[in-house]
Design a protein around this motif. Structure first.
Motif, short mmCIF file in Angstrom:
data_model
loop_
_atom_site.label_atom_id
_atom_site.label_comp_id
_atom_site.label_asym_id
_atom_site.label_seq_id
_atom_site.Cartn_x
_atom_site.Cartn_y
_atom_site.Cartn_z
N LYS A 41 0.78 -1.24 0.08
CA LYS A 41 -0.13 -0.19 0.03
C LYS A 41 0.95 1.30 0.09
O LYS A 41 1.88 1.30 0.60
N CYS A 66 6.38 2.33 0.24
CA CYS A 66 5.19 1.49 0.53
C CYS A 66 5.36 0.87 1.40
O CYS A 66 6.34 0.59 2.04
N GLU A 78 -2.23 -2.41 -9.91
CA GLU A 78 -3.02 -1.78 -9.12
C GLU A 78 -4.31 -2.21 -8.92
O GLU A 78 -4.87 -2.61 -10.03
N GLU A 115 -9.87 0.47 -0.85
CA GLU A 115 -8.42 0.82 -0.73
C GLU A 115 -7.60 0.55 -1.90
O GLU A 115 -7.73 -0.40 -2.31
N GLU A 116 -6.72 1.36 -2.27
CA GLU A 116 -5.80 1.07 -3.35
C GLU A 116 -4.81 0.62 -2.83
O GLU A 116 -3.93 0.94 -2.02
N CYS A 117 -4.41 -0.81 -3.47
CA CYS A 117 -3.22 -1.62 -3.23
C CYS A 117 -2.42 -1.80 -4.67
O CYS A 117 -2.82 -1.77 -5.64
#
Length: 94
Positions: free
Chosen positions: A13, A38, A73, A79-81
């Motif tokens: 993340k 990250c 992505e 949530e963006e991971c």
């Protein structure tokens, strides 16, 4: 929903990018660079990957430096991971 990466994959993340420069200039959203530092969220088991034995060296909670355009992505529960191979991780930040 929880992501469990396979083989030598790592779920990371992005750490929030700085909104001001060291000199105090406030950056707009378009001027910010994609963060390269990250946090590791989940780690795959390693094992045989492309004919080579891979031992995982990162663990959840590690802060890592990744290649600039590495990974895929995904959005999980809003949530963006990013899912990357362990080989796309350049260093562990201590």
């Amino acid at each position: 929903m929880k992501i469990r990466p396979l083989a030598d994959r790592v779920v990371i993340k992005n750490v929030e990018a700085e909104e001001t420069t060291k000199s105090g200039i406030i950056l707009t959203g378009a001027a910010k660079e994609k963060p390269q530092v990250c946090e590791v969220i989940a780690v795959g088991p390693g094992g045989m990957v492309d004919g080579h034995d891979v031992t995982m060296t990162v663990k959840p909670g590690d802060k890592v430096l990744i290649a600039k355009y590495a990974g895929t992505e995904v959005k999980v529960d809003g949530e963006e991971c990013v899912i990357v191979r362990q080989s796309d991780i350049l260093a562990v930040c201590e």
